[in-house]
Enzyme design. Structure first.
Site, PDB file in Angstrom:
ATOM      1  N   ASN A  83      13.350   4.522   5.460  1.00  0.00           N
ATOM      2  CA  ASN A  83      13.278   5.889   4.952  1.00  0.00           C
ATOM      3  C   ASN A  83      14.176   6.858   5.718  1.00  0.00           C
ATOM      4  O   ASN A  83      14.675   7.825   5.150  1.00  0.00           O
ATOM      5  CB  ASN A  83      11.831   6.397   4.984  1.00  0.00           C
ATOM      6  CG  ASN A  83      11.128   6.079   6.276  1.00  0.00           C
ATOM      7  OD1 ASN A  83      11.144   4.937   6.734  1.00  0.00           O
ATOM      8  ND2 ASN A  83      10.509   7.059   6.880  1.00  0.00           N
ATOM      9  N   CYS A 119       7.812  13.294   8.654  1.00  0.00           N
ATOM     10  CA  CYS A 119       6.609  13.356   9.480  1.00  0.00           C
ATOM     11  C   CYS A 119       6.943  13.838  10.884  1.00  0.00           C
ATOM     12  O   CYS A 119       6.174  14.527  11.510  1.00  0.00           O
ATOM     13  CB  CYS A 119       5.952  11.994   9.589  1.00  0.00           C
ATOM     14  SG  CYS A 119       5.951  11.131   8.042  1.00  0.00           S
TER      15      CYS A 119
HETATM   16  N1  PLP Z   1       6.675   3.615   3.707  1.00  0.00           N
HETATM   17  C1  PLP Z   1       7.824   4.262   3.638  1.00  0.00           C
HETATM   18  C2  PLP Z   1       9.106   3.503   3.842  1.00  0.00           C
HETATM   19  C3  PLP Z   1       7.866   5.626   3.393  1.00  0.00           C
HETATM   20  O1  PLP Z   1       9.034   6.272   3.327  1.00  0.00           O
HETATM   21  C4  PLP Z   1       6.637   6.312   3.232  1.00  0.00           C
HETATM   22  C5  PLP Z   1       6.635   7.776   3.058  1.00  0.00           C
HETATM   23  O2  PLP Z   1       7.428   8.487   3.664  1.00  0.00           O
HETATM   24  C6  PLP Z   1       5.448   5.585   3.285  1.00  0.00           C
HETATM   25  C7  PLP Z   1       5.503   4.239   3.522  1.00  0.00           C
HETATM   26  C8  PLP Z   1       4.113   6.263   3.086  1.00  0.00           C
HETATM   27  O3  PLP Z   1       4.023   6.705   1.773  1.00  0.00           O
HETATM   28  P1  PLP Z   1       2.878   7.706   1.294  1.00  0.00           P
HETATM   29  O4  PLP Z   1       2.860   8.823   2.285  1.00  0.00           O
HETATM   30  O5  PLP Z   1       3.312   8.139  -0.062  1.00  0.00           O
HETATM   31  O6  PLP Z   1       1.601   6.980   1.282  1.00  0.00           O
END
Ligand code: PLP
Length: 747
Positions: free
Chosen positions: A154, A329
């Site tokens: 991400n 985050c």
């Molecule tokens: N995994 C990845 C790679 C992400 O980018 C995110 C969110 O930023 C998540 C998991 C968690 O997703 P959610 O907050 O929609 O549950």
């Protein structure tokens, strides 16, 4: 109109997804568990979306559950695997990629402890390119119980080598979780062609609303429900389904299957390359933090030497370009990115990373506009003398600017007429920036002064002189020219006053204009809410009281004192304010305490002084416990009310000049007086505002309301009750909707 380049954090909802959600709320609102016709229609809708998701993901015979999002999907997958591992002999290892989203390692730690397994948890190292170390994985594979590797990262967009990982896991008993969140809609996943056991997805990363997601579970993979209850989703995930979210997700998947508005990888790659070129032109020296050809075509992660992520975010935001620092985050905490740290990038790169990400329905017009604004941001930075390549075209700067590094203050006093500048208390972290500024402005250094020999760092005056390519001449250890009574800088004059106490050599510098004493650089002798400590080897505690008396005589009760440290953004103080806050100071200045009594009382205060919040040596003992002032926040309606009562209020934009050049300002009518004073210029402006009639309200605004709150509180602390901050800043300022609201969806 805003250009939203933070699609990896979340995306807007596609118009067709909105319509589908509304229809599922208003018309097909049934509960899919009901057996009447309304319920049957809802079930048919849900089954249709699941079938479509199965095709899009290549889910084959695996199970697809509707969940609330990827975090829930990850919990379910981890709980399922760890429950299965309970019965496995030995102590299988739980492995996760070092750059995995925090939801993964945190879920592993949580369930590992809660189930009482306490199995070893290890991070799979990644290389400089962000990809998993497959040799390491191959070595651990035989002992692994669970392996978690995301499909695409991400923060960086780095795409994992899933085939390589599958090969490394050949013959391993491990269960394999692949976080597919960032890959959905951007990469073909073909889940059932690989031995992937679990794959979670979030709808809101691909134009569906928040609160809906999918979890793929391979046929035959162990499963333990996270939620038990009414038996929904074949009793695998209880709770009435989020039908509007599912309907919206279905509409997105339909658009993805049709292919129409979703761009192919080559088009997206060309968009990314254009953005990368615009960035490189705008910010000379920019480096990409991951190799673009290994990344999703929609993500760029970069850093600019000498320019912080915070500065770039403020700059982009002022140009209505929404980007993010590292991951969403961690953006609020401004912590270095753990993802980039795991990749072994230098500390400056992981601390100043910026992420730019767009979604796969972006079009060429959107990318054109984004590139144009990036160029404008680059120009703004160059004109403010903050960009490393900047020269010549800068606006002349005049007056006092303050810089703060971990609570330590440095001041730059510039005189536009003579093009000379004085730096007070230079900080090593600022050498490059100050030298850059001097060169860009074409200013000569008149002096680099220290208020004392610092306990927490050596003076960086020699480095600053060298970096500026100028010579200090014949100066004493604090940088004062030998034999000079006073230092002239245009119409301003600096004189000095010895104030031994905090250190033997502590010196205050008094800044006079033609008419009066304007400010005093007091170093750590008096700080907002504290007196400089005097328990260092180089301190002179017995002389402190006399120094304070001398300062009081020279400065009087109301002259602004500019401190060497300001741990909580108070900017400036006066002896009158400090006497109210600090009984010890009041007592010694009123003659109620002699030098020895003062030194003894102060020594008691300084016993066991903790480190500051920046883990640096505290330079003073806090005595007023941080004063709590009444809130200075003003919501938009309250501001309008205030304006009706005081049409001539003063509105101050406290954003930095490079943001002010780009951004809009609240429209409040022509009677309002306006000023633009960045926080860094506050020490100069405070005296002027304090001299205004007491009933003139001063309202500060900035981007988010943080900096304006600091300015309002600083002014209130100096006794000005009518100081206000626009709550939520420009971010919450009501604005006209774009003519075509869906234009924002061009991302
Ligand atoms: N995994 C990845 C790679 C992400 O980018 C995110 C969110 O930023 C998540 C998991 C968690 O997703 P959610 O907050 O929609 O549950």
């Amino acid at each position: 109109m805003e250009i939203y380049l933070d699609a990896n954090a979340t995306t807007p909802v596609l118009p067709q997804a909105r319509e589908a959600a509304l229809a599922a709320m208003a018309e097909d609102f049934g509960n899919p568990s009901s057996i009447h016709s309304t319920g049957l229609k809802a079930r048919a809708l849900m089954d249709g979306v699941r079938a479509r998701a199965r095709r899009v993901l290549g889910a084959g015979s695996g199970r697809l559950l509707f969940v609330s999002g990827a975090t829930e999907g990850i919990q379910t997958a981890v709980l399922s695997s760890l429950s299965a591992l309970r019965d496995r002999p030995g102590r299988p290892e739980l492995l996760y990629g070092a750059t995995e989203h925090k939801a993964v390692p945190e879920a592993i730690r949580h369930w590992n402890a809660l189930l009482g397994l306490n199995l070893p948890v290890l991070a799979i190292p990644v290389g400089r390119d962000g990809r998993h170390d497959l040799a390491w994985l191959r070595e651990h594979a035989p002992r692994a119980g669970l392996v978690c590797t995301m499909a695409a990262n991400n923060e960086t967009g780095v795409v994992s080598d899933l085939d390589g990982i599958a090969a490394a896991l050949a013959g391993s008993p491990a269960l394999w979780l692949v976080d597919g969140v960032q890959a959905l809609g951007k990469l073909p996943l073909r889940l059932d062609e690989r031995r992937i056991d679990y794959a979670p997805f979030s709808g809101h990363k691909l134009y569906a609303p928040k609160g809906v997601g999918l979890l793929y579970v391979r046929d035959g993979a162990p499963f333990t429900p996270l939620l038990a209850g009414g038996g929904q989703e074949g009793a695998l995930r209880a709770g009435t389904e989020n039908m509007s979210g599912i309907a919206a997700l279905g509409a997105v998947l339909a658009a993805l299957e049709d292919g129409g508005i979703f761009r192919d990888a080559a088009t997206l790659g060309a968009f990314r390359d254009r953005l990368a070129d615009a960035l490189q032109q705008a910010f000379p020296g920019l480096v990409f933090n991951a190799p673009p050809d290994l990344c999703l075509p929609t993500t760029l992660n970069f850093a600019v030497p000498g320019v912080s992520a915070k500065l770039l975010l403020d700059l982009f935001d002022a140009a209505e370009l929404r980007v993010s620092g590292g991951s969403a985050c961690s953006a609020a905490k401004a912590a270095p990115s753990y993802v980039l740290e795991a990749m072994g990038l230098p500390a400056w790169q992981s601390a100043s990373a910026v992420r730019l990400s767009f979604g796969p329905v972006a079009d060429a017009a959107f990318i054109d506009e984004a590139c144009a604004r990036i160029r404008v941001c680059g120009e703004s930075l160059r004109d403010s003398c903050l960009s490393p390549g900047a020269a010549g075209q800068a606006l002349p700067a005049d007056g006092l600017t303050r810089f703060v590094v971990d609570g330590a203050c440095c001041y730059l006093l510039a005189d536009a007429a003579s093009r000379r500048a004085v730096v007070v208390d230079p900080l090593p972290e600022l050498t490059g920036r100050l030298a850059q500024w001097l060169r860009c402005q074409g200013y000569a250094l008149a002096a680099v002064l220290d208020t004392h020999s610092h306990g927490d760092h050596a003076s960086s005056a020699p480095e600053l002189w060298a970096a500026a390519g100028q010579h200090a001449g014949d100066v004493d250890s604090l940088g004062w020219p030998h034999d000079a009574e006073a230092l002239a800088l245009g119409a301003l004059t600096l004189t000095r006053l010895p104030v031994p106490g905090h250190t033997q050599d502590s010196t205050a510098y008094l800044l006079h204009d033609a008419a009066s004493l304007r400010q005093v650089f007091v170093g750590d002798t008096v700080m907002p809410g504290a007196l400089g400590r005097s328990d260092f080897a180089q301190s002179a505690p017995q002389q402190y009281a006399a120094s304070l008396a001398r300062l009081a005589q020279a400065a009087g009760p109301h002259t602004l004192l500019l401190p060497g440290h300001d741990y909580d953004d108070r900017f400036a103080t006066t002896l009158a304010v400090e006497c109210d806050a600090q009984p010890l100071l009041a007592d010694v200045l009123a003659g109620r305490l002699d030098a020895a009594g003062f030194a003894a009382a102060k020594a008691r205060l300084e016993q066991g002084l903790a480190l500051t919040e920046y883990q640096t040596v505290a330079c003073g003992a806090r005595v007023d416990g941080g004063c709590l002032l009444a809130s200075s926040e003003l919501a938009v309606d309250a501001l309008r009310g205030l304006l009706r009562r005081h049409p001539a209020l003063l509105l101050v934009d406290v954003r930095e000049p490079y943001e002010q050049r780009l951004g809009q300002a609240p429209e409040l009518g022509s009677a309002v007086r306006r000023e633009a004073v960045a926080l860094s210029g506050l020490p100069d402006a405070l005296a002027r505002w304090l001299a205004l009639p007491a009933d003139t309200p001063i309202v500060f605004f900035c981007r988010s309301g943080n900096r304006s709150a600091q300015a309002a509180q600083a002014l209130r602390r100096l006794g000005r009750a009518q100081a206000w901050s626009l709550a939520g800043g420009l971010a919450l300022w009501p604005r006209a909707l774009p003519a075509q609201a869906d234009a924002a969806l061009a991302i």
